[in-house]
Scaffold this motif. Structure first.
Motif, PDB file in Angstrom:
ATOM      1  N   LEU A  56       0.816  -1.279   0.172  1.00 41.30           N
ATOM      2  CA  LEU A  56       0.049   0.170   0.128  1.00 41.30           C
ATOM      3  C   LEU A  56       0.868   1.347   0.031  1.00 41.30           C
ATOM      4  N   HIS A  57       1.946   1.250   0.574  1.00 39.35           N
ATOM      5  CA  HIS A  57       2.923   2.353   0.587  1.00 39.35           C
ATOM      6  C   HIS A  57       3.506   2.679  -0.500  1.00 39.35           C
ATOM      7  N   THR A  58       3.772   1.855  -1.625  1.00 38.66           N
ATOM      8  CA  THR A  58       4.010   1.898  -2.905  1.00 38.66           C
ATOM      9  C   THR A  58       3.141   2.675  -3.646  1.00 38.66           C
ATOM     10  N   LYS A  59       1.768   2.679  -3.307  1.00 44.10           N
ATOM     11  CA  LYS A  59       0.617   3.142  -4.425  1.00 44.10           C
ATOM     12  C   LYS A  59       0.142   4.540  -3.704  1.00 44.10           C
ATOM     13  N   PHE A  60       0.252   4.785  -2.313  1.00 45.32           N
ATOM     14  CA  PHE A  60      -0.493   5.647  -1.737  1.00 45.32           C
ATOM     15  C   PHE A  60       0.491   6.274  -0.710  1.00 45.32           C
ATOM     16  N   SER A  61       0.171   7.399  -0.094  1.00 46.85           N
ATOM     17  CA  SER A  61       0.923   8.222   0.847  1.00 46.85           C
ATOM     18  C   SER A  61       0.468   7.876   2.110  1.00 46.85           C
ATOM     19  N   LEU A  62       1.003   6.871   2.952  1.00 44.70           N
ATOM     20  CA  LEU A  62       0.849   6.532   4.265  1.00 44.70           C
ATOM     21  C   LEU A  62       1.780   6.922   5.451  1.00 44.70           C
ATOM     22  N   LYS A  63       1.093   7.073   6.591  1.00 41.58           N
ATOM     23  CA  LYS A  63       1.932   7.441   7.730  1.00 41.58           C
ATOM     24  C   LYS A  63       1.665   6.408   8.850  1.00 41.58           C
ATOM     25  N   ASP A  64       2.588   5.888   9.068  1.00 45.97           N
ATOM     26  CA  ASP A  64       2.414   4.667  10.289  1.00 45.97           C
ATOM     27  C   ASP A  64       2.479   5.287  11.632  1.00 45.97           C
ATOM     28  N   LEU A  65       1.209   5.186  12.314  1.00 44.67           N
ATOM     29  CA  LEU A  65       1.421   5.863  13.847  1.00 44.67           C
ATOM     30  C   LEU A  65       1.450   4.834  14.798  1.00 44.67           C
ATOM     31  N   ASP A  66       2.050   3.783  14.529  1.00 43.98           N
ATOM     32  CA  ASP A  66       2.375   2.708  15.329  1.00 43.98           C
ATOM     33  C   ASP A  66       1.255   1.946  15.986  1.00 43.98           C
ATOM     34  N   PRO A  67       1.416   1.283  17.311  1.00 43.70           N
ATOM     35  CA  PRO A  67       0.247   0.614  17.637  1.00 43.70           C
ATOM     36  C   PRO A  67      -0.963   1.426  18.015  1.00 43.70           C
ATOM     37  N   LEU A  68      -2.217   0.967  17.673  1.00 36.17           N
ATOM     38  CA  LEU A  68      -3.410   1.666  18.276  1.00 36.17           C
ATOM     39  C   LEU A  68      -3.433   1.911  19.579  1.00 36.17           C
ATOM     40  N   HIS A  69      -3.809   3.137  19.806  1.00 39.71           N
ATOM     41  CA  HIS A  69      -4.308   3.618  21.104  1.00 39.71           C
ATOM     42  C   HIS A  69      -5.619   3.933  21.363  1.00 39.71           C
ATOM     43  N   HIS A  70      -5.965   4.684  20.329  1.00 37.54           N
ATOM     44  CA  HIS A  70      -7.481   5.648  20.362  1.00 37.54           C
ATOM     45  C   HIS A  70      -8.031   5.319  18.914  1.00 37.54           C
ATOM     46  N   PHE A  71      -9.407   5.208  19.130  1.00 39.80           N
ATOM     47  CA  PHE A  71     -10.133   5.254  17.700  1.00 39.80           C
ATOM     48  C   PHE A  71     -11.252   5.501  17.833  1.00 39.80           C
ATOM     49  N   LEU A  72     -11.889   6.840  17.315  1.00 38.93           N
ATOM     50  CA  LEU A  72     -13.431   7.136  17.537  1.00 38.93           C
ATOM     51  C   LEU A  72     -13.964   7.009  18.901  1.00 38.93           C
ATOM     52  N   GLY A  73     -13.164   7.586  19.888  1.00 36.95           N
ATOM     53  CA  GLY A  73     -13.525   7.468  21.173  1.00 36.95           C
ATOM     54  C   GLY A  73     -13.395   6.205  22.046  1.00 36.95           C
ATOM     55  N   ILE A  74     -12.884   5.155  21.132  1.00 33.23           N
ATOM     56  CA  ILE A  74     -12.375   3.986  22.056  1.00 33.23           C
ATOM     57  C   ILE A  74     -11.079   3.755  22.300  1.00 33.23           C
ATOM     58  N   GLU A  75     -10.931   3.627  23.615  1.00 29.51           N
ATOM     59  CA  GLU A  75      -9.405   3.214  23.885  1.00 29.51           C
ATOM     60  C   GLU A  75      -9.137   1.774  23.661  1.00 29.51           C
ATOM     61  N   VAL A  76      -7.842   1.545  23.284  1.00 26.65           N
ATOM     62  CA  VAL A  76      -7.333   0.314  22.787  1.00 26.65           C
ATOM     63  C   VAL A  76      -6.206  -0.034  23.678  1.00 26.65           C
ATOM     64  N   SER A  77      -6.151  -1.064  24.189  1.00 22.48           N
ATOM     65  CA  SER A  77      -5.165  -1.521  25.320  1.00 22.48           C
ATOM     66  C   SER A  77      -4.600  -2.936  24.760  1.00 22.48           C
ATOM     67  N   HIS A  78      -3.420  -3.102  24.651  1.00 22.63           N
ATOM     68  CA  HIS A  78      -2.697  -4.363  24.159  1.00 22.63           C
ATOM     69  C   HIS A  78      -2.464  -5.310  25.350  1.00 22.63           C
ATOM     70  N   THR A  79      -3.128  -6.514  25.324  1.00 24.08           N
ATOM     71  CA  THR A  79      -3.032  -7.337  26.337  1.00 24.08           C
ATOM     72  C   THR A  79      -1.831  -8.326  26.126  1.00 24.08           C
ATOM     73  N   SER A  80      -1.220  -8.899  27.051  1.00 28.65           N
ATOM     74  CA  SER A  80       0.144  -9.670  27.170  1.00 28.65           C
ATOM     75  C   SER A  80       0.302 -10.700  26.142  1.00 28.65           C
ATOM     76  N   ASP A  81      -0.803 -11.254  25.991  1.00 34.20           N
ATOM     77  CA  ASP A  81      -1.275 -12.485  25.203  1.00 34.20           C
ATOM     78  C   ASP A  81      -1.303 -11.918  23.555  1.00 34.20           C
ATOM     79  N   GLY A  82      -1.245 -11.021  23.280  1.00 32.16           N
ATOM     80  CA  GLY A  82      -1.337 -10.420  21.906  1.00 32.16           C
ATOM     81  C   GLY A  82      -2.602  -9.922  21.356  1.00 32.16           C
ATOM     82  N   GLY A  83      -3.664  -9.913  22.324  1.00 33.47           N
ATOM     83  CA  GLY A  83      -5.195  -9.516  22.037  1.00 33.47           C
ATOM     84  C   GLY A  83      -5.124  -8.063  22.309  1.00 33.47           C
TER      85      GLY A  83
END
Length: 89
Positions: A56-83
């Motif tokens: 996708l990066h070869t076709k579009f201008s992308l900016k990687d913001l690393d692991p997801l933490h917030h999206f549309l008012g939802i808080e995202v936490s990463h669990t120790s088992d990868g979930g």
């Protein structure tokens, strides 16, 4: 157009949400969610997800913001088992 590129790459939009694209292969499942100018990608295979991002990066201008933490008012936490744990206040 991004959706045309994704369909050409084997993704299909879901019936319930046309901004959610899924690609199932014999080795992995990749989910890609588009909201305005944000994209969230998750996969059962880190290698296939990285390959998708590079493609996708070869076709579009992308900016990687690393692991997801917030999206549309939802808080995202990463669990120790990868979930992910989603919560909303």
């Amino acid at each position: 157009m991004l959706s045309d590129t994704l369909i050409h790459m084997g993704f299909r939009p879901t019936r319930s949400d046309t901004s959610l694209f899924i690609r199932n292969t014999s080795t992995s499942t990749i989910l890609l969610l588009i909201y305005v100018d944000d994209i969230i990608i998750t996969s059962s295979s880190q290698a296939e997800m990285n390959s998708l991002i590079l493609t996708l990066h070869t076709k579009f201008s992308l900016k990687d913001l690393d692991p997801l933490h917030h999206f549309l008012g939802i808080e995202v936490s990463h669990t120790s088992d990868g979930g992910l744990f989603l919560s909303q206040k």
